[in-house]
Design a protein around this motif. Structure first.
Motif, PDB file in Angstrom:
ATOM      1  N   ILE A 181      35.833  50.983  44.157  1.00  0.00           N
ATOM      2  CA  ILE A 181      35.074  51.303  43.036  1.00  0.00           C
ATOM      3  C   ILE A 181      36.026  50.996  41.833  1.00  0.00           C
ATOM      4  O   ILE A 181      35.605  50.312  40.927  1.00  0.00           O
ATOM      5  CB  ILE A 181      34.759  52.767  42.813  1.00  0.00           C
ATOM      6  CG1 ILE A 181      33.559  52.899  44.322  1.00  0.00           C
ATOM      7  CG2 ILE A 181      34.374  53.447  41.855  1.00  0.00           C
ATOM      8  CD1 ILE A 181      33.487  54.282  44.444  1.00  0.00           C
ATOM      9  N   GLN A 182      37.370  51.347  41.892  1.00  0.00           N
ATOM     10  CA  GLN A 182      38.228  51.084  41.054  1.00  0.00           C
ATOM     11  C   GLN A 182      38.579  49.683  40.532  1.00  0.00           C
ATOM     12  O   GLN A 182      38.797  49.454  39.252  1.00  0.00           O
ATOM     13  CB  GLN A 182      39.498  52.152  40.803  1.00  0.00           C
ATOM     14  CG  GLN A 182      39.344  53.566  40.794  1.00  0.00           C
ATOM     15  CD  GLN A 182      40.218  54.269  41.646  1.00  0.00           C
ATOM     16  OE1 GLN A 182      41.150  54.068  42.129  1.00  0.00           O
ATOM     17  NE2 GLN A 182      40.296  55.739  40.910  1.00  0.00           N
ATOM     18  N   ALA A 183      38.468  49.130  41.368  1.00  0.00           N
ATOM     19  CA  ALA A 183      38.751  47.485  41.401  1.00  0.00           C
ATOM     20  C   ALA A 183      37.673  46.871  40.740  1.00  0.00           C
ATOM     21  O   ALA A 183      37.912  45.987  39.667  1.00  0.00           O
ATOM     22  CB  ALA A 183      38.999  46.811  42.636  1.00  0.00           C
ATOM     23  N   VAL A 184      36.336  47.396  40.964  1.00  0.00           N
ATOM     24  CA  VAL A 184      35.130  46.933  40.254  1.00  0.00           C
ATOM     25  C   VAL A 184      34.977  47.449  39.210  1.00  0.00           C
ATOM     26  O   VAL A 184      34.653  46.844  38.085  1.00  0.00           O
ATOM     27  CB  VAL A 184      33.914  47.142  41.320  1.00  0.00           C
ATOM     28  CG1 VAL A 184      32.477  46.531  40.652  1.00  0.00           C
ATOM     29  CG2 VAL A 184      34.182  46.215  42.471  1.00  0.00           C
ATOM     30  N   ARG A 185      35.112  48.692  38.987  1.00  0.00           N
ATOM     31  CA  ARG A 185      34.750  49.491  37.561  1.00  0.00           C
ATOM     32  C   ARG A 185      35.849  50.037  37.317  1.00  0.00           C
ATOM     33  O   ARG A 185      35.816  51.652  37.541  1.00  0.00           O
ATOM     34  CB  ARG A 185      33.536  50.237  37.720  1.00  0.00           C
ATOM     35  CG  ARG A 185      32.215  49.160  38.103  1.00  0.00           C
ATOM     36  CD  ARG A 185      31.349  49.061  36.799  1.00  0.00           C
ATOM     37  NE  ARG A 185      31.289  50.051  35.856  1.00  0.00           N
ATOM     38  CZ  ARG A 185      30.344  50.985  35.987  1.00  0.00           C
ATOM     39  NH1 ARG A 185      29.633  50.981  36.612  1.00  0.00           N
ATOM     40  NH2 ARG A 185      30.357  51.706  34.715  1.00  0.00           N
ATOM     41  N   GLY A 186      37.016  49.883  36.838  1.00  0.00           N
ATOM     42  CA  GLY A 186      38.308  50.814  36.587  1.00  0.00           C
ATOM     43  C   GLY A 186      38.152  52.076  36.083  1.00  0.00           C
ATOM     44  O   GLY A 186      39.051  53.080  36.453  1.00  0.00           O
TER      45      GLY A 186
END
Length: 107
Positions: free
Chosen positions: A52-57
């Motif tokens: 999730i953080q890689a896509v929407r940090g």
């Protein structure tokens, strides 16, 4: 509880049943936050947080634990989550977190 607190005039709540659905919704639906359940049988859900953080940090991730496990809390906090909650949830606590999420989203 999230749907109750949000009510008909508040933000919409979508409940996904699998990590794949959560990942897809994070990209396709652009939520303002993700709430992830975690417990003895769902510890692998924490592995979804880096995705999730890689896509929407900047997307706030809230972990809802089934029990008060120090190891689970440590693992969740190592992943830079927004909030960590332990069930049973208090309505006031959920309302406060949703308020923080809404302020962060600029709504």
């Amino acid at each position: 509880m999230l749907k109750e607190v949000c009510g008909p005039g508040g933000p919409s709540v979508r409940i996904e049943s699998s990590p794949v659905e959560v990942a897809h919704s994070t990209v396709a639906r652009r939520p303002i936050a993700v709430f992830i359940g975690a417990g003895a049988c769902s510890l692998e859900n924490l592995d979804l947080i880096p995705v999730i953080q890689a896509v929407r940090g900047t997307l706030p991730v809230v972990v809802i634990a089934e029990d008060d496990s120090l190891d689970l809390e440590r693992r969740a906090r190592q992943r830079s989550i927004f909030y960590y909650l332990v069930q049973p949830l208090e309505r006031e606590e959920v309302e406060a977190i949703l308020g923080d999420v809404m302020r962060r989203a600029g709504s």
